[in-house]
Motif scaffolding. Structure first.
Motif, PDB file in Angstrom:
ATOM      1  N   ASP A 269       0.813  -1.217   0.000  1.00  0.00           N
ATOM      2  CA  ASP A 269       0.000   0.000   0.000  1.00  0.00           C
ATOM      3  C   ASP A 269       0.848   1.270   0.000  1.00  0.00           C
ATOM      4  O   ASP A 269       0.301   2.374   0.012  1.00  0.00           O
ATOM      5  N   SER A 270       2.172   1.109   0.026  1.00  0.00           N
ATOM      6  CA  SER A 270       3.033   2.291  -0.001  1.00  0.00           C
ATOM      7  C   SER A 270       3.906   2.266  -1.254  1.00  0.00           C
ATOM      8  O   SER A 270       3.431   2.539  -2.347  1.00  0.00           O
ATOM      9  N   GLN A 271       5.164   1.884  -1.099  1.00  0.00           N
ATOM     10  CA  GLN A 271       6.066   1.858  -2.252  1.00  0.00           C
ATOM     11  C   GLN A 271       6.739   0.504  -2.334  1.00  0.00           C
ATOM     12  O   GLN A 271       7.469   0.107  -1.434  1.00  0.00           O
ATOM     13  N   ILE A 272       6.511  -0.217  -3.442  1.00  0.00           N
ATOM     14  CA  ILE A 272       7.102  -1.540  -3.631  1.00  0.00           C
ATOM     15  C   ILE A 272       8.513  -1.381  -4.177  1.00  0.00           C
ATOM     16  O   ILE A 272       8.742  -0.648  -5.141  1.00  0.00           O
ATOM     17  N   ASN A 273       9.457  -2.076  -3.559  1.00  0.00           N
ATOM     18  CA  ASN A 273      10.852  -2.037  -4.002  1.00  0.00           C
ATOM     19  C   ASN A 273      11.027  -2.995  -5.177  1.00  0.00           C
ATOM     20  O   ASN A 273      11.037  -4.210  -5.011  1.00  0.00           O
ATOM     21  N   ILE A 274      11.180  -2.448  -6.397  1.00  0.00           N
ATOM     22  CA  ILE A 274      11.248  -3.286  -7.593  1.00  0.00           C
ATOM     23  C   ILE A 274      12.509  -4.142  -7.603  1.00  0.00           C
ATOM     24  O   ILE A 274      12.526  -5.246  -8.156  1.00  0.00           O
ATOM     25  N   ASP A 275      13.587  -3.653  -6.984  1.00  0.00           N
ATOM     26  CA  ASP A 275      14.820  -4.450  -6.912  1.00  0.00           C
ATOM     27  C   ASP A 275      14.606  -5.695  -6.055  1.00  0.00           C
ATOM     28  O   ASP A 275      15.097  -6.776  -6.378  1.00  0.00           O
TER      29      ASP A 275
END
Length: 738
Positions: free
Chosen positions: A466-472
């Protein structure tokens, strides 16, 4: 350096420079200032209740104030006798004498001021217990103690999620004795709580819910108490003490967002084993909860990419020793020596083995992060003693505690004493326990989970959906998943993550990782395909599904077609149907298929047969296959044997009487041809239980004329046959319903 090498824990403590140590020392200083709040129990007069509570008991009526002996004696007729299993965990042989209880559902307090005043008392005692969060009390029961009544040492079992403490309200009765004895810390120190004025006042005792305790004998009169559980509410009540320190602490812990820092803080309270399972951080009490609460508030002030993760580690230290004093030589058996064990007896123990380890790590919600099973499969630990760069004891101010040294384990120990060990003396195992609040940066925790358990890696990413997904992190997880596996519920979470991420490369990589398609996440995958567009995933999707031409893939394909149709993707559903279901159907049409697959084929073909005339012949093939399978099952069920006690395949060439018994219809038999007891024991060991062609139980009976082997047939051998024909019956029923 490859992925696995990068996660190997440093052997020995990491070298932290002097400036970094100042951060840890400042953290320790702030945590140490909280020590003034470390009460485990509080007691006194409940000054809030200066009125008659007007307590009414179902079927009995209202209680006097104070309660007279005659009324208490009458009340017993409306009570239940307390049993050992009534919310008590037996630690020693427990005796509950002359103790009675009334469940909360039969108690009504009619005074309208009661609940308001009760909350005021709860607020007061929870602050004294060191709890910084808002709490409320829930009535559990009423206990009545007669003269001579007592409850020996036990631990209450009522503690559940959010349960913080136990509150006892002592109603005016006029009694003596009955003191509550609490065992507060790892040194097992006792605290005895009793009251002089028991006739006119309501007194209270509040203590942590999981403390060992006992009630001493009531010397005279009757004692009547109300027992409440105190629970945390969702609201956090921060006080000035916390607010003044949070900002400063936030600056300190922001410096720990590096792989160089792996910090552990020793917990002060002695927690029972298993209390963190499911409860997680909620199981912390008193000073430990204060410290965590302070750290967590400080952590919330950090930017998302600098936030830290909190865990609870269960550490153990086990020593195995043999007594070499020779004092045991006067004993004749294990039983006699084991009954005499006293830890203070001057045995001369020689330690021959030590095993120290972190047994489990719990996340904030109580999920087990890594266990010995994880280590067995991965051969790598998420956390070890040497993993910590700093291990802090806020009570002493030491930030370099060495848990490989027995002197740092205190007296929270469990003994396992055994008698003779071969030619040696008594054998003693001592198991010490400690719990540690672990602080790790998210990067280290995530990368470790890629090695120990991919399910936890998924959950860590999902927590930030629900916030920011770390794509790495997502990319690293998908790479690890190519050679790993996760639970179906984690597949659902991972598919939701990739859907939210909106990255086509990650979506294609995810589908590539599917090696065992499962209908449990079929609909979620259909929504992902809808999000990215069927055309962008069609090639990789059909390639993966076609490569797994087995029962699970056939069922998944049929289910997936229906999920696409539910989402209104009719054209895409038809394309997928032709590329997978039709592909499997042509491969399977000459094979005997079970009802589950036939039913799915028939359902999906029925959806498209009106649209595509070329499907009619293939659809008819499956109709014919269904009919053939029905005929096969009917014929098979006609062959079902009659179950009797006759076991014609039993073979005893040297024991014809036994063989004749098994070939007959009798169920029990006594075999007397073996005259020596040792040979009779060997016979039972060789031929007893479940063998090829028969199943039975054998027992040795002693008699004056020699050993007798009693043989009793059982139905173990028939269960396989019954199970096989039951499956035929179930399948036939399903096929007839298609």
């Amino acid at each position: 350096m490859d992925q696995e090498e990068s996660f190997v824990m440093t052997e020995g403590l990491a070298q932290i420079n002097e400036n970094d140590n100042l951060l840890v020392n400042e953290l320790n200083r702030i945590l140490e200032t909280l020590n003034k709040s470390s009460n485990y129990s509080v007691s006194g007069e409940a000054i809030e209740f200066n009125f008659n509570p007007n307590i009414e008991i179902e079927k009995f009526g209202s209680l006097n104030y104070p309660v007279s002996e005659s009324q208490a004696d009458q009340l017993i007729n409306y009570c239940d006798q307390v049993q050992c299993s009534d919310n008590f965990e037996t630690l020693d042989d427990q005796i509950l004498q002359n103790v009675y209880q009334i469940d909360q559902c039969r108690i009504q307090i009619n005074n309208q001021e009661w609940n308001e005043k009760l909350q005021i008392l709860v607020d007061r005692v929870t602050r004294q217990l060191g709890c910084l969060s808002k709490c409320q009390a829930k009535l559990n029961k009423m206990l009545l103690f007669k003269t001579g009544a007592h409850i020996s040492k036990h631990r209450n079992m009522e503690k559940k999620e959010k349960n913080f403490a136990t509150l006892i309200l002592d109603l005016p009765c006029g009694y003596t004795g009955g003191e509550l004895i609490l065992y507060e810390n790892e040194k097992r120190s006792e605290k005895v709580i009793g009251f002089e004025h028991t006739v006119e006042k309501i007194n209270f005792i509040a203590h942590y819910a999981d403390l060992e305790n006992e009630f001493a004998q009531v010397k005279s009169g009757y004692r009547l108490i109300l027992v409440y559980s105190i629970y945390w509410t969702e609201e956090n009540a921060d006080n000035d003490f916390v607010e003044k320190k949070v900002e400063n602490l936030s600056e300190i812990i922001s410096g720990f967002n590096s792989d160089e820092y792996r910090i552990g803080i020793l917990l002060d309270h002695n927690y029972p084993i298993g209390c963190f399972t499911s409860n997680g951080i909620r199981a912390l009490t008193g000073i430990d909860f204060n410290r965590y609460h302070l750290l967590n508030k400080a952590n919330e002030l950090l930017p998302e990419d600098k936030k830290l993760n909190f865990y609870i580690a269960h550490a153990s230290y086990e020593t195995s020793a043999i007594d070499i004093s020779g004092a045991y030589l006067g004993y004749e058996s294990d039983d006699s020596i084991e009954s005499t064990f006293d830890p203070d007896f001057p045995y001369e123990w020689k330690i021959f083995d030590i095993d120290s380890q972190i047994k489990e790590v719990y996340d904030s919600k109580g999920n087990v992060y890594n266990t010995r099973n994880d280590l067995f499969f991965n051969r790598k630990s998420f956390l070890r003693f040497e993993s910590f760069t700093h291990l802090i004891d806020p009570t002493t101010g030491d930030s370099k505690i060495d848990l490989d040294d027995l002197k740092n384990w205190g007296e929270n120990v469990e003994y396992d004493f055994k008698g003779f060990n071969g030619d040696s003396g008594p054998f003693l195992t001592a198991l010490y326990h400690k719990y540690i609040l672990v602080i790790l940066n998210k990067s280290f925790a995530f990368e470790s989970s890629l090695v120990t358990n991919l399910n936890y890696a998924v959950n860590m990413i999902y927590d930030s959906i629900d916030s920011q997904i770390n794509i790495d992190h997502v990319s690293c997880l998908l790479e690890a998943l190519e050679n790993g596996c996760i639970h179906s519920e984690c597949w659902i979470k991972l598919i939701k993550i990739i859907t939210k991420l909106n990255d086509l490369t990650s979506a294609r990589h995810l589908i590539y990782c599917i090696t065992d398609p499962n209908i449990e996440y079929s609909f979620e995958l259909a929504k992902l395909v809808q999000n990215y567009g069927y055309g962008s995933l069609e090639d990789i999707l059909t390639e993966v599904i076609q490569s797994e031409a087995k029962k699970q893939s056939i069922l998944f394909s049929c289910n997936f077609v229906q999920d696409l149709l539910r989402l209104g993707m009719d054209e895409d559903a038809y394309k997928f149907f032709k590329e997978t279901v039709l592909y499997f159907a042509k491969m399977q049409k000459d094979k005997p298929l079970k009802s589950k697959i036939v039913k799915q084929f028939a359902t999906v073909f029925g959806l498209f047969v009106q649209r595509d005339e070329t499907l009619k012949d293939l659809h008819q093939d499956f109709v014919d296959l269904t009919n053939k399978r029905i005929d096969f099952l009917r014929e098979k069920l006609l062959e079902k044997p009659e179950i009797t006690w006759c076991m014609p395949d039993a073979n005893f060439p040297k024991h014809p009487k036994v063989e004749e018994f098994f070939h007959g219809s009798e169920r029990e038999f006594e075999y007397k041809d073996i005259q020596e007891k040792g040979k009779a024991i060997n016979f039972i060991a060789k031929y007893g239980a479940y063998q090829k062609g028969y199943s039975c139980e054998m027992d040795l009976i002693s008699s004056k004329t020699g050993p007798i082997i009693k043989v009793v047939k059982n139905r173990e051998i028939f269960r396989k046959i019954e199970k096989e024909f039951k499956s035929y019956e179930d399948e036939l029923e399903k096929l007839m319903a298609i």
